[in-house]
Structure formats: structure tokens, C-alpha cells
Design a protein around this motif. Structure first.
Motif, short mmCIF file in Angstrom:
data_model
loop_
_atom_site.label_atom_id
_atom_site.label_comp_id
_atom_site.label_asym_id
_atom_site.label_seq_id
_atom_site.Cartn_x
_atom_site.Cartn_y
_atom_site.Cartn_z
N VAL A 166 -5.57 -2.63 19.63
CA VAL A 166 -5.68 -1.90 20.90
C VAL A 166 -5.33 -0.43 20.65
O VAL A 166 -4.27 -0.13 20.10
CB VAL A 166 -4.72 -2.50 21.95
CG1 VAL A 166 -4.83 -1.72 23.27
CG2 VAL A 166 -5.04 -3.97 22.18
N THR A 167 -6.21 0.46 21.04
CA THR A 167 -6.03 1.92 20.89
C THR A 167 -5.60 2.29 19.48
O THR A 167 -4.81 3.23 19.28
CB THR A 167 -5.03 2.47 21.92
OG1 THR A 167 -3.74 1.87 21.71
CG2 THR A 167 -5.49 2.20 23.33
N ALA A 168 -6.09 1.58 18.49
CA ALA A 168 -5.69 1.85 17.11
C ALA A 168 -6.11 3.24 16.65
O ALA A 168 -5.52 3.80 15.73
CB ALA A 168 -6.29 0.79 16.19
N GLU A 169 -7.12 3.82 17.30
CA GLU A 169 -7.61 5.13 16.89
C GLU A 169 -6.69 6.25 17.34
O GLU A 169 -6.78 7.38 16.85
CB GLU A 169 -9.02 5.37 17.44
CG GLU A 169 -10.07 4.40 16.92
CD GLU A 169 -10.09 3.09 17.70
OE1 GLU A 169 -9.28 2.93 18.64
OE2 GLU A 169 -10.91 2.21 17.36
N LEU A 170 -5.80 5.98 18.30
CA LEU A 170 -4.91 7.01 18.81
C LEU A 170 -3.64 7.06 17.96
O LEU A 170 -2.95 6.06 17.84
CB LEU A 170 -4.52 6.72 20.27
CG LEU A 170 -5.60 6.87 21.32
CD1 LEU A 170 -5.06 6.46 22.69
CD2 LEU A 170 -6.10 8.31 21.37
N PRO A 171 -3.31 8.22 17.39
CA PRO A 171 -2.04 8.32 16.67
C PRO A 171 -0.87 7.98 17.59
O PRO A 171 -0.89 8.28 18.79
CB PRO A 171 -2.00 9.79 16.24
CG PRO A 171 -3.43 10.22 16.22
CD PRO A 171 -4.09 9.46 17.33
N ALA A 172 0.15 7.34 17.04
CA ALA A 172 1.28 6.84 17.83
C ALA A 172 1.93 7.91 18.70
O ALA A 172 2.33 7.62 19.84
CB ALA A 172 2.32 6.21 16.91
N PRO A 173 2.06 9.18 18.25
CA PRO A 173 2.73 10.15 19.11
C PRO A 173 2.01 10.42 20.43
O PRO A 173 2.65 10.84 21.40
CB PRO A 173 2.76 11.42 18.24
CG PRO A 173 2.73 10.91 16.85
CD PRO A 173 1.82 9.71 16.90
N ILE A 174 0.72 10.18 20.48
CA ILE A 174 -0.03 10.51 21.70
C ILE A 174 0.36 9.61 22.86
O ILE A 174 0.61 10.08 23.99
CB ILE A 174 -1.54 10.43 21.44
CG1 ILE A 174 -1.95 11.42 20.35
CG2 ILE A 174 -2.33 10.68 22.74
CD1 ILE A 174 -1.63 12.87 20.68
#
Length: 321
Positions: A166-174
Motif C-alpha cells: 500500500v502506497t509503497a511508492e511514497l517515501p515514508a517521510p511524506i
């Protein structure tokens, strides 16, 4: 420009840089490790009229080594590096010491050592290898911090466990950092951390993440779990009494919502340098300086007066010990 005190600025010691390279291939939290020397901090300060910076390690937390001895070595190395910068630039640099959480004995030893090395405060991750703030196993560490008036800065960490599909493309800080801050502080409220350890002044990062949005909703938990006490779900009262840094993109929406939950005397400036690159630090700082959503008096408090008063009170308390 307004004079400023920066409560969310990062440094990278040689040992921490090696940790990021060895464990994350220089992409901790999906973010390329920035170039850093203490001159990076000093340049950011000069460009944004920052008179004093309280530097700390960022995420990923050193708990990722999952070894008490190695985590303790990393904490010692990074804290010694920061203490050297403070000694070299005493009028400009303070530091928040890192602890080898979740290892209790090692963390207590590092608290005592850091205090002897004139640490300004301490930084705690929202979770350390999946052990979240508020976990009763960390109570001895909280009790040690509470032995005297102490500044503790929270910092988001990648949630554990992560959900890879899930939302793996978004870097964690976002996004995930906001969720983890919210989760950790809610857990701290449930476990009475803010009331049981009243000598600790906590700073919640990134304008409180999602906490102001869910503050009213938390009390509804009693309808589903009647065993919860009023204090355990009283997030609103907690937010009214804590400090918040304003690192990141907090305008135009997030900061005005936070201001409904706390008064302007609890807001603190934050650059998040060097993970926020210098041009973006300048842009975000100017947005705060020029915003019509904040009064001139609030800006004076946020940028300088609140931080000056907080640090003055801590120094006076230390002098009395």
C-alpha cells in the motif's frame, strides 16, 4: 527577517553516516543521505537568521541494528560528535542526545553520560524497532528522564511493521511519518506518559502531524471500550499543554488547525535541515515570515521568544541542581 531558534535541525556524525550506508545503502526512509558537516548547519543558520540550533539525529533510528551493544556504541559516537560541536560553537549550537532504545539499561546509562556532557535535551523516536513510546517496558527510561526538568524532542520513524503493498511508492517521510507521530503520541496519552512524567517538556514534531484532526475523535473510544478512563482519551488537554515544532509544509492548512488546539506560546521554529534542502528551508521559512495567517506577535513567539524562554527555564533549572 525574524531572529530564530531552530528546534528541529539534524546532524550526521561519521558513525551515523556509516550506519546509514551499511543498513540502508544511503537511502534511509527512502531518502538519499544528504552531505553534511557542521558547516551545513552554520550555513543554514546564516541564511535564515537562526541564532541558535538544537541539533539531533534524524530517522532511521539506530535501533535498526537490533543489537544493544552496537546501538549503544552508535549513540555514544553520535552524541560525542554533537557535544564537540556544542563545545566548539557554544553560543550557536546545542544538541539533543540520542538513546539506544529500546534497550533500557543502555539508555539509562546514556542519559546519565549525556547529562554529564551538557546535552541540551534528548530525542526519542516514535518507535524503536517496533517498540512504541508509551510501551510500559520503556517506563524506567522515562523515569530517568523525569529525574530533573528535561527537554525531549520526538521524531517520527518508519512505522513497524510496514505494509509493503500500500502506497509503497511514497517515501515514508511524506505520509507514514505523520501516521507514526500520531500513533505514538496517542499511545503516550493512553499510557499516561504526559501526566506521570511531568518534569519532561515534550516537543511534538511537524505541527502535531494528524493529532489536531483526531483530537475530538479520541474521546469516542470510550463508547467502544468503556474501560478507558477520561484521562486516557483526553488528547485535547494534552495538545493544549505540549510544545510543537513547525518543521515542513505547515501552511496554509495544518498550522491554523493546530492553533485551534494550543496557544501561540507553544509553537517553535524548525528548519529540518539538511533533510530539507537549503532552498526549501529558505522558501518554507519565508512562507512563515510572510504569512497573513499568523499575527506579528505570533511570529515573534514562534521564531524566537518561545524558544528563548523554554531554554532559559531549562538552564535555570539545571543551575539549581
Amino acid at each position: 527577517m525574524y531572529r530564530k531558534i531552530d528546534f528541529h535541525a539534524h546532524y550526521l556524525s561519521p558513525g551515523y553516516k556509516k550506519f546509514l550506508k551499511d543498513y540502508f545503502d544511503d537511502h534511509g526512509d527512502g531518502v538519499k543521505t544528504p552531505e553534511y558537516t557542521i558547516d551545513t548547519t552554520l550555513a543554514t543558520m546564516a541564511a535564515n537568521d537562526i541564532t541558535y540550533s538544537l541539533i539531533s539525529l534524524s530517522s532511521p533510528h539506530i535501533a535498526n541494528v537490533q543489537d544493544a551493544g552496537l546501538a549503544s556504541e552508535l549513540a555514544t559516537e553520535s552524541n560525542d560528535y554533537a557535544a564537540k560541536q556544542q563545545a566548539t560553537y557554544p553560543e550557536q549550537i546545542g544538541y539533543a542526545a540520542t538513546l539506544p532504545l529500546p534497550y533500557v539499561d543502555a539508555s539509562i546509562a546514556e542519559i546519565k553520560r549525556a547529562r554529564q556532557n551538557n546535552a541540551t535535551g534528548f530525542t526519542l523516536p516514535t518507535n524503536a524497532a517496533g517498540t512504541y513510546l508509551g510501551d510500559p517496558r520503556l517506563d524506567p527510561i522515562m523515569a530517568e528522564l523525569n529525574q530533573q526538568p528535561t527537554l525531549v524532542m520526538l521524531h517520527p520513524n518508519e512505522p513497524q511493521p510496514m505494509i509493503p503493498n500500500v502506497t509503497a511508492e511514497l517515501p515514508a517521510p511524506i505520509m507514514e511519518f505523520f501516521f507514526d507521530t500520531t500513533r505514538a503520541v496517542a499511545n503516550m496519552v493512553l499510557q499516561g506518559i504526559f501526566t506521570r512524567y511531568s518534569n519532561i517538556k515534550f516537543i511534538i514534531p511537524h505541527a502535531g502531524a494528524l493529532l489536531p484532526v483526531i483530537a475530538d475523535r479520541m474521546s469516542l473510544a470510550q463508547k467502544l471500550n468503556p474501560q478507558l478512563t477520561d484521562d486516557q482519551v483526553d488528547l485535547i488537554s494534552t495538545l493544549a499543554t505540549q510544545y510543537f515544532d513547525v518543521a515542513g509544509l505547515v501552511l496554509p492548512h495544518q498550522l491554523p488547525i493546530l492553533q485551534q488546539m494550543t496557544d501561540p506560546t507553544h509553537l517553535l521554529y524548525a528548519s529540518d535541515s539538511p533533510y530539507t534542502p537549503a532552498p526549501q528551508v529558505k522558501q518554507l521559512t519565508q512562507a512563515l515570515e510572510n504569512s497573513g495567517l499568523l499575527s506579528a506577535a505570533t511570529k515573534q513567539m514562534l521564531f524566537y521568544k518561545n524558544g528563548q524562554q523554554l531554554l532559559t527555564e531549562l538552564n535555570q533549572n539545571k543551575a539549581q541542581l
